[in-house]
Design an enzyme around this catalytic site. Structure first.
Site, PDB file in Angstrom:
ATOM      1  N   LEU A   1      25.485   5.922  -6.642  1.00 58.29           N
ATOM      2  CA  LEU A   1      24.921   6.997  -5.823  1.00 58.29           C
ATOM      3  C   LEU A   1      25.430   7.041  -4.385  1.00 58.29           C
ATOM      4  O   LEU A   1      25.018   7.915  -3.621  1.00 58.29           O
ATOM      5  CB  LEU A   1      23.392   6.886  -5.801  1.00 58.29           C
ATOM      6  CG  LEU A   1      22.668   7.072  -7.132  1.00 58.29           C
ATOM      7  CD1 LEU A   1      21.162   6.901  -6.954  1.00 58.29           C
ATOM      8  CD2 LEU A   1      22.957   8.435  -7.738  1.00 58.29           C
TER       9      LEU A   1
ATOM     10  N   ALA B   1      24.046  11.983  -1.858  1.00 54.72           N
ATOM     11  CA  ALA B   1      24.589  13.296  -2.209  1.00 54.72           C
ATOM     12  C   ALA B   1      25.754  13.170  -3.184  1.00 54.72           C
ATOM     13  O   ALA B   1      26.380  14.165  -3.527  1.00 54.72           O
ATOM     14  CB  ALA B   1      25.037  14.039  -0.951  1.00 54.72           C
ATOM     15  N   HIS B   2      26.065  11.932  -3.604  1.00 46.69           N
ATOM     16  CA  HIS B   2      27.175  11.697  -4.533  1.00 46.69           C
ATOM     17  C   HIS B   2      26.663  10.906  -5.728  1.00 46.69           C
ATOM     18  O   HIS B   2      26.078   9.839  -5.546  1.00 46.69           O
ATOM     19  CB  HIS B   2      28.296  10.893  -3.859  1.00 46.69           C
ATOM     20  CG  HIS B   2      28.787  11.485  -2.573  1.00 46.69           C
ATOM     21  ND1 HIS B   2      29.335  10.718  -1.562  1.00 46.69           N
ATOM     22  CD2 HIS B   2      28.810  12.769  -2.135  1.00 46.69           C
ATOM     23  CE1 HIS B   2      29.680  11.509  -0.554  1.00 46.69           C
ATOM     24  NE2 HIS B   2      29.358  12.758  -0.873  1.00 46.69           N
ATOM     25  N   GLN B   3      26.882  11.419  -6.924  1.00 44.65           N
ATOM     26  CA  GLN B   3      26.442  10.723  -8.137  1.00 44.65           C
ATOM     27  C   GLN B   3      27.635  10.567  -9.079  1.00 44.65           C
ATOM     28  O   GLN B   3      28.342  11.533  -9.345  1.00 44.65           O
ATOM     29  CB  GLN B   3      25.311  11.497  -8.827  1.00 44.65           C
ATOM     30  CG  GLN B   3      24.106  11.747  -7.938  1.00 44.65           C
ATOM     31  CD  GLN B   3      24.169  13.035  -7.160  1.00 44.65           C
ATOM     32  OE1 GLN B   3      24.653  14.036  -7.646  1.00 44.65           O
ATOM     33  NE2 GLN B   3      23.685  13.033  -5.928  1.00 44.65           N
TER      34      GLN B   3
END
Length: 731
Positions: free
Chosen positions: A484, A658-660
């Site tokens: 994440l 904000a990144h997965q």
């Protein structure tokens, strides 16, 4: 918005007692006060979190977006507080009164005592459910208070906090054309009959099967999701001659249709309306849910995959493509299609602070390429770029796709893949024949059955695993290894007048500079960038110490610069059911976050902040005037990641992401990954994954270029797979 309590327009189901308790908590979170001389500030300070219809909207939001256990806990706490005995149990001695029956219920406590109760819960309560309840109410109260818009699209608090968007500028250059219209079917405007006709008009074979209650659609390729992975795959496969259908549960917006405002934008463009916590409440997650996916709402950063990461993926994970010129070429092709530029004509207030602080410390700061023009000065790209300058998949790859005959269905949610026993002699026991989906338009009750030669899941690392598992796939890697890029923030206040740093915190390019925190052995421990924070996001992330302190913080909103610390996480999480995400930080992650936070504060101090701090729950901060090196170091020693929001720790912090990535990772065999190096499921022939979930591990930088380059390579291989299949049939 704008509904008043008592009008019978709410469906949250909260009782009168629960609502009374909720309003009483909201008033203590944001209490009225009157100590300001300025008329604008007076109005703001006199405002209260209990003003109608805020409590009802909180109840609605909790009912609509909250996790099941959170809803239950909040309602139990509110119900207890609506009684004298429950208030005694939860509030202790503060509930006593000299008058019979000697115990008050919570709403009868004076405002000062209610605030003391909240402070006690916030700081010292070891009974976790109470803390959960308070955090949910606090976050939602602040979110709604600072994001609400009225009929004139204004919020009475915005002027007081210095938030004044320019919405009356020259919009003549904003693109109004619906670039995807010729390939677009918006199911919210369709009926059963018109939907079939619309599909046929787009060149698809579609029939209505009334017995099975399905609308059957035949195509060559069906893709679930239209973001960084799905958009690229659609373009590549459509241009190779395949009839492609893209399913997107979100809606389609042109630049002219985007809102510059936080509340409406999060509701329309983000997964769960931007309110998506992990199950333990420790992290808040942002993920795009519109045509273009994350590329429509991300912050424009276009950073190529680091060489060290490519070596690791090629050598340690044994995925050859990441060590080839094919992948390097794919990154160049992606950057060219996105119109990536290297320079920025005018940096935003926050990026000016980051750059100046680094320069004053003698630290290296790098330019961040963006998929926009060099003079793009838009602070609202996270709400969809209203200027139409940022180039997401909705105005690049998907345009290429529809120009080659692709069809995009919006408001269409995939439910499961169609799997049957594989009779081809392949090692894969199953074969994928397509996908079953439903329209989110309730007037269309028939399911849609898409039959295709190839099915691609590209709905992101949070939704691809639940879709695969609900279809009956069993690979142990599905839903695991979720990374994440956990984020913590530091802030610095730069009051006006300040001639060196011009602008407001919400203006200008969101990310144009980056600093890498490097250890002695040259390993990058963290990267430091700048975020987009609207008033509501700012308020919900700020530590709550008292109601007055919160209002004082908010008056500094427009000149508070935030720096975000992002780490390439070694810890990981799971997502096996939609909306239920678990995640755990490793010890190394916490150490790297600590290094990043310390550096961020040093940068803010060096840039000239008059006050700096973190988002730790105790309101950790320090005035900078007159500080010497020893005092700075003593403060930095107290800065470290702590346990999450519902832990037993007295001081805690809310992480964000904000990144997965990585939740259906590639692997050299089915023990190591959910898909092979071509993106194909180890269990089902013809089922591919083409999104961030296939990445072997975290990237460590903003991942858009990595996702699109990976999707470009995978979709070219899928095109070759289809070409070979076709050749076999011909001969």
């Amino acid at each position: 918005m704008g509904k008043e309590r008592g009008e019978g327009k709410y469906s949250h189901g909260f009782s009168h007692g629960e609502m009374e308790s909720l309003a009483s908590i909201c008033e203590a979170v944001l209490p009225p006060s009157s100590s300001m001389e300025d008329q604008t500030l007076q109005s703001f300070y006199r405002a209260s979190g209990s003003q109608p219809p805020i409590p009802d909207e909180i109840a609605e939001l909790l009912t609509k977006r909250g996790l099941i256990e959170a809803k239950l806990i909040v309602r139990i706490v509110l119900l207890m507080l609506s009684t004298r005995l429950g208030t005694l149990l939860l509030c202790g001695a503060l509930s006593f009164t000299w008058n019979f029956p000697y115990i008050n219920k919570f709403s009868s406590l004076c405002l000062e005592d209610r605030e003391k109760v909240l402070q006690k819960w916030f700081k010292h309560c070891l009974f976790t459910p109470i803390r959960i309840a308070f955090i949910y109410v606090k976050v939602m109260c602040l979110y709604i208070f600072f994001s609400r818009v009225d009929g004139t699209v204004k919020n009475p608090a915005w002027k007081a906090i210095g938030y004044q968007l320019e919405t009356d500028g020259d919009l003549s250059q904003v693109p109004k054309d619906r670039l995807l219209q010729k390939g677009m079917i918006e199911t919210k405007h369709e009926t059963h009959e018109t939907l079939v006709q619309s599909l046929i008009q787009k060149g698809l074979k579609a029939t209505q099967d009334s017995k099975q209650e399905h609308i059957k659609v035949q195509c060559d390729v069906v893709i679930v999701g239209s973001g960084c992975g799905g958009g690229v795959a659609a373009a590549v496969l459509a241009s190779s001659g395949q009839k492609v259908v893209v399913l997107e549960k979100g809606d389609y917006f042109t630049p002219a249709e985007y809102s510059p405002y936080e509340g409406p934008s999060l509701e329309r463009l983000y997964e769960c309306g931007g309110v998506l916590p992990t199950v333990d409440g420790n992290m808040m997650i942002l993920a795009g849910a519109t045509v273009g996916g994350g590329s429509a709402v991300n912050w424009s950063a276009c950073i190529k995959t680091p060489k060290s990461v490519l070596r690791e993926w090629a050598d340690n994970h044994k995925i050859p493509v990441f060590g080839t010129t094919e992948y390097l070429s794919a990154m160049d092709i992606v950057c060219k299609r996105l119109g990536v530029t290297e320079n920025c004509v005018q940096e935003s207030f926050q990026n000016q602070v980051l750059r100046k602080g680094c320069e004053n410390l003698g630290l290296k700061v790098e330019k961040v390429p963006r998929n926009s023009s060099e003079d793009h000065y838009c602070g609202s790209c996270g709400y969809g770029c209203k200027q139409g300058d940022k180039k997401g998949t909705d105005c690049t790859w998907l345009v290429d796709a529809v120009n080659h005959g692709a069809v995009i269905l919006t408001g269409c949610k995939a439910e499961r893949f169609i799997l049957e026993k594989n009779k081809s002699g392949s090692k894969r026991k199953r074969k994928c024949l397509g996908v079953i989906a439903k329209s989110l338009n309730e007037t269309i009750t028939m399911k849609l059955q898409f039959e295709a030669k190839v099915t691609i899941s590209a709905c992101g690392a949070l939704l691809t695993p639940p879709l695969m598992l609900s279809s009956g796939l069993k690979n142990r890697n599905i839903g695991r290894n979720l990374h994440l890029h956990p984020v913590l923030m530091a802030w610095g206040y730069f009051p006006e007048p300040n001639t060196e740093f011009k602008g407001k915190s919400y203006e200008g390019g969101i990310i144009t500079s980056v600093h890498k925190v490097v250890s002695g052995d040259s390993d990058v421990k963290a990267i430091i960038e700048t975020p987009q924070l609207g008033p509501a996001s700012f308020a919900t992330l700020c530590p709550w110490v008292s109601g007055l302190d919160m209002k004082n913080r908010m008056t500094k909103f427009s000149r508070t610069s935030h720096l975000i610390t992002i780490v390439r996480d070694q810890g990981s999480g799971e997502v096996k059911l939609e909306g239920r995400i678990s995640y755990y930080l490793s010890r190394e992650d916490k150490e790297n976050l600590k290094a990043g936070l310390r550096r961020a504060i040093q940068i803010l101090i060096a840039a000239g902040a008059v006050e700096v701090g973190t988002h730790r729950s105790d309101g950790q901060r320090i005035k900078c005037k007159g500080l010497n090196e020893k005092e700075i170091e003593e403060f930095l020693e107290t800065v470290s990641p702590v346990d999450g929001a519902i832990s037993f720790a007295e001081n805690w912090v809310l992480y964000s992401s904000a990144h997965q990535m990585g939740s259906c990772r590639m692997g050299i065999n089915e023990k190591e990954g959910a898909v092979n190096e071509n993106g194909e499921s180890w269990e089902a022939e013809g089922l591919f994954v083409c999104d961030a979930s296939v990445l072997p591990s975290a990237v460590g930088v903003n991942p858009m270029i990595t996702i699109e380059a990976t999707a470009y390579c995978l979709s070219n291989r899928i095109a070759e797979f289809l070409r070979i299949q076709q050749t076999k049939k011909v001969y």
